[in-house]
Design a protein around this motif. Structure first.
Motif, PDB file in Angstrom:
ATOM      1  N   TYR A 245      43.513 107.820 -28.783  1.00  0.00           N
ATOM      2  CA  TYR A 245      43.274 108.779 -29.864  1.00  0.00           C
ATOM      3  C   TYR A 245      41.863 108.590 -30.428  1.00  0.00           C
ATOM      4  N   GLY A 246      41.428 107.323 -30.542  1.00  0.00           N
ATOM      5  CA  GLY A 246      40.096 107.032 -31.087  1.00  0.00           C
ATOM      6  C   GLY A 246      38.987 107.658 -30.260  1.00  0.00           C
ATOM      7  N   SER A 247      39.226 107.822 -28.956  1.00  0.00           N
ATOM      8  CA  SER A 247      38.167 108.375 -28.111  1.00  0.00           C
ATOM      9  C   SER A 247      37.920 109.853 -28.404  1.00  0.00           C
ATOM     10  N   TYR A 248      38.796 110.470 -29.177  1.00  0.00           N
ATOM     11  CA  TYR A 248      38.616 111.884 -29.538  1.00  0.00           C
ATOM     12  C   TYR A 248      38.130 112.057 -30.975  1.00  0.00           C
ATOM     13  N   VAL A 249      37.718 110.947 -31.617  1.00  0.00           N
ATOM     14  CA  VAL A 249      37.281 111.036 -33.014  1.00  0.00           C
ATOM     15  C   VAL A 249      35.788 111.303 -33.071  1.00  0.00           C
ATOM     16  N   LYS A 250      35.391 112.149 -34.026  1.00  0.00           N
ATOM     17  CA  LYS A 250      33.966 112.477 -34.174  1.00  0.00           C
ATOM     18  C   LYS A 250      33.185 111.274 -34.690  1.00  0.00           C
ATOM     19  N   LYS A 251      31.919 111.252 -34.337  1.00  0.00           N
ATOM     20  CA  LYS A 251      31.058 110.148 -34.765  1.00  0.00           C
ATOM     21  C   LYS A 251      30.976 110.040 -36.279  1.00  0.00           C
ATOM     22  N   GLU A 252      31.041 111.178 -36.989  1.00  0.00           N
ATOM     23  CA  GLU A 252      30.833 111.142 -38.452  1.00  0.00           C
ATOM     24  C   GLU A 252      32.031 110.557 -39.183  1.00  0.00           C
ATOM     25  N   GLN A 253      33.186 110.566 -38.558  1.00  0.00           N
ATOM     26  CA  GLN A 253      34.385 110.137 -39.293  1.00  0.00           C
ATOM     27  C   GLN A 253      34.363 108.634 -39.568  1.00  0.00           C
ATOM     28  N   SER A 254      34.792 108.258 -40.790  1.00  0.00           N
ATOM     29  CA  SER A 254      34.836 106.837 -41.123  1.00  0.00           C
ATOM     30  C   SER A 254      36.111 106.218 -40.558  1.00  0.00           C
ATOM     31  N   LEU A 255      35.950 105.273 -39.648  1.00  0.00           N
ATOM     32  CA  LEU A 255      37.126 104.641 -39.053  1.00  0.00           C
ATOM     33  C   LEU A 255      37.774 103.669 -40.031  1.00  0.00           C
ATOM     34  N   GLY A 256      36.953 103.101 -40.940  1.00  0.00           N
ATOM     35  CA  GLY A 256      37.500 102.190 -41.947  1.00  0.00           C
ATOM     36  C   GLY A 256      38.484 102.931 -42.846  1.00  0.00           C
ATOM     37  N   LYS A 257      38.053 104.103 -43.322  1.00  0.00           N
ATOM     38  CA  LYS A 257      38.947 104.881 -44.197  1.00  0.00           C
ATOM     39  C   LYS A 257      40.185 105.326 -43.432  1.00  0.00           C
ATOM     40  N   ALA A 258      39.979 105.728 -42.172  1.00  0.00           N
ATOM     41  CA  ALA A 258      41.127 106.159 -41.367  1.00  0.00           C
ATOM     42  C   ALA A 258      42.135 105.022 -41.246  1.00  0.00           C
ATOM     43  N   THR A 259      41.635 103.793 -41.047  1.00  0.00           N
ATOM     44  CA  THR A 259      42.528 102.640 -40.914  1.00  0.00           C
ATOM     45  C   THR A 259      43.406 102.503 -42.152  1.00  0.00           C
ATOM     46  N   LYS A 412      29.456  93.219 -28.292  1.00  0.00           N
ATOM     47  CA  LYS A 412      28.650  92.731 -29.408  1.00  0.00           C
ATOM     48  C   LYS A 412      28.388  93.794 -30.483  1.00  0.00           C
ATOM     49  N   ARG A 413      28.607  95.057 -30.144  1.00  0.00           N
ATOM     50  CA  ARG A 413      28.172  96.080 -31.102  1.00  0.00           C
ATOM     51  C   ARG A 413      29.335  96.764 -31.816  1.00  0.00           C
ATOM     52  N   ALA A 414      30.456  96.087 -31.886  1.00  0.00           N
ATOM     53  CA  ALA A 414      31.639  96.690 -32.495  1.00  0.00           C
ATOM     54  C   ALA A 414      31.403  97.032 -33.967  1.00  0.00           C
ATOM     55  N   GLY A 415      30.718  96.135 -34.688  1.00  0.00           N
ATOM     56  CA  GLY A 415      30.488  96.346 -36.120  1.00  0.00           C
ATOM     57  C   GLY A 415      29.744  97.635 -36.383  1.00  0.00           C
ATOM     58  N   GLU A 416      28.732  97.866 -35.567  1.00  0.00           N
ATOM     59  CA  GLU A 416      27.939  99.092 -35.703  1.00  0.00           C
ATOM     60  C   GLU A 416      28.810 100.331 -35.529  1.00  0.00           C
ATOM     61  N   ALA A 418      32.023 100.587 -35.780  1.00  0.00           N
ATOM     62  CA  ALA A 418      33.057 100.691 -36.816  1.00  0.00           C
ATOM     63  C   ALA A 418      32.449 101.016 -38.173  1.00  0.00           C
ATOM     64  N   GLY A 419      31.132 100.878 -38.293  1.00  0.00           N
ATOM     65  CA  GLY A 419      30.487 101.137 -39.578  1.00  0.00           C
ATOM     66  C   GLY A 419      30.721 100.012 -40.576  1.00  0.00           C
ATOM     67  N   LEU A 420      30.902  98.796 -40.054  1.00  0.00           N
ATOM     68  CA  LEU A 420      31.129  97.662 -40.948  1.00  0.00           C
ATOM     69  C   LEU A 420      29.922  96.731 -40.920  1.00  0.00           C
ATOM     70  N   ALA A 421      29.593  96.174 -42.112  1.00  0.00           N
ATOM     71  CA  ALA A 421      28.525  95.177 -42.189  1.00  0.00           C
ATOM     72  C   ALA A 421      28.878  94.209 -43.301  1.00  0.00           C
ATOM     73  N   GLY A 422      28.145  93.121 -43.376  1.00  0.00           N
ATOM     74  CA  GLY A 422      28.320  92.166 -44.469  1.00  0.00           C
ATOM     75  C   GLY A 422      29.710  91.579 -44.511  1.00  0.00           C
TER      76      GLY A 422
END
Ligand code: TRP
Length: 453
Positions: A245-259, A412-416, A418-422
């Protein structure tokens, strides 16, 4: 790498199919809210100490479930492939692809028996509405055994496959998204109607008490394993479902909020299901049973004594049917997406062939519950039980391990993505590198060598 180069990013989906933002959340909630919420969660909560277990379940959801859910969706969107190729697309390593392919097999097996149970809900909906379940002095156990032992379950399983195959063949936005957008709101309305009914039954408080009264003395190490296992099953993790399902999600959508939305949705539905089931069962002096016994024996008995029971019973089974269908569609999508990229099949062809194969695989499962194959045991388990056991206790934990290790260590680039940092990124990594793999491993070893939970 030459043979697999067609699986490189961008080349893996022919026409980029995408969910709308709300469509994705609804479809993911539709996947997570299933038979697990309706007949397993309330019962295990009641059995393991009510509110105490509920709190434990929330902890498992936060510490393991949600991090793995985010990881699956992130791999899917980053890799833009199916459960197998996404892992390859992100690292160029073909071994990961084979680990991912395991989840496609898991999906096949789950779909084959899940559709059988979904089919039962169809028959019970019909029977409730036509009064076939409200004869005086009816023996509900014998009734279920008769029904499950006949050929009707195979017919209904075919109907379920046809519906799911049709929805999946229509694609992401025109099929899966639309299907969930229609059914999930209807689901919520029925849920609230039934909750209002059950909470106003005489003696409802006793049921609420069984479900929610905290009893910390009932919590033990096994409760932790049950809570963990259920967090996985309930969030549809460990078989590439949320990844696909994730492979059909738009780049702009926040995956953190979706979670967070999916987590709250799943928990909320499970909670309300408990508030429907226990007051209803206790109000009529019945004992809550487990799984099949609860939904197909105890509850019909309770509805048969309720005023307008045919109506409320019918609503209850429609609810189960919707929960099962929106989940089944998400399971079927996993092998369909795989077949489309792996063999370059059209969506329609992939959906028809995969649904047909699952139908055939499901026939022995359907006949082995109480039917002609119920005496055919392999190491003491029926075919149906094997499908359940091998997926829930072996293949899904292995699938979960693959996802945590891949996201925690290999990519290595999962954080990017997922939009997660810090802080949140570090917390996510601690969960994926240490907490989740360790706990999943314990569940796996425990159910293999000590006792299946
Ligand atoms: N989550 C669903 C339930 O609670 C079942 C389900 C759907 C599932 N997709 C899945 C379970 C993927 C494991 C993996 O019934």
């Amino acid at each position: 790498m030459s043979k697999s180069s067609s699986n490189s990013p961008g080349g893996s989906l022919k026409k980029a199919e995408r969910f709308s933002s709300s469509g994705f959340i609804l479809a993911a909630i539709g996947s997570s809210v299933g038979l697990g919420n309706m007949w397993k969660f309330p019962y295990i909560t009641g059995e393991h100490g009510g509110a105490a277990f509920f709190l434990l379940f929330i902890v498992c959801l936060i510490v393991v479930g949600l991090p793995v859910l985010l990881a699956e969706m992130t791999i899917g969107r980053g890799g833009r492939g199916n459960a197998a190729t996404s892992l390859f697309n992100l690292t160029g390593n073909k071994y990961w692809k084979w680990f991912g392919a395991l989840s496609v097999l898991t999906a096949f097996l789950i779909m084959s028996y899940y559709a059988v149970v979904a089919g039962w809900t169809f028959q019970y909906t019909l029977d409730s509405l036509t009064g076939g379940l409200s004869h005086k002095g009816m023996d509900y156990e014998a009734h279920f055994n008769d029904f499950a032992g006949g050929l009707m379950p195979v017919f209904w399983q075919a109907v379920v496959m046809l519906i799911c195959g049709y929805v999946v063949a229509r694609g992401i936005s025109g099929g899966i998204e639309k299907f969930n957008k229609i059914l999930i709101p209807g689901f919520l309305i029925i849920l609230l109607v039934l909750m209002a009914r059950s909470l106003t039954l005489p003696g409802a408080a006793e049921g609420v008490e069984f479900f929610l009264k905290p009893d910390f003395a009932k919590l033990d190490s096994e409760s932790v394993l049950v809570a963990l296992g259920h967090a996985f099953f309930s969030l549809s993790l460990g078989m590439g479902c949320m990844l696909t399902y994730g492979s059909y999600v738009k780049k702009e959508q926040s995956l953190g909020k979706a979670t967070i939305a999916i987590g709250i949705g799943d928990l909320g539905y499970a909670f309300i299901a408990g508030l429907i089931i226990f007051p209803t069962v206790f109000s009529y002096g019945l004992q809550p049973d487990k799984g099949v016994g609860l939904a197909f024996m105890a509850l019909p008995a309770a509805f048969s004594q309720m005023p307008f029971g045919a109506f409320f019973g019918g609503l209850f089974f429609i609810l189960l049917a919707i929960a099962a269908l929106t989940s089944a569609v998400s399971i079927l999508e996993v092998p369909v997406a795989f077949a489309m990229t792996q063999w370059k099949w059209s969506r329609r062809k992939a959906a028809s062939i995969v649904a047909s194969v699952c139908f055939v695989l499901g026939i022995p499962a359907a006949l082995s519950v109480t039917g002609s194959l119920s005496g055919f045991l392999i190491f003491g388990k029926t075919v149906f039980d094997w499908f359940d056991f091998s997926t829930a206790y072996l293949l899904m934990p292995i699938g979960g391990l693959v996802v945590t290790l891949f996201t925690g260590y290999a990519w290595k680039r999962a954080g990017e993505e997922a939009g997660l940092a810090g802080f949140w990124y570090r917390a996510w990594m601690v969960a994926l590198r240490y907490v989740a793999p360790l706990l999943i491993l314990v569940v796996l070893l425990y159910s293999l060598f000590v006792k299946p939970v």
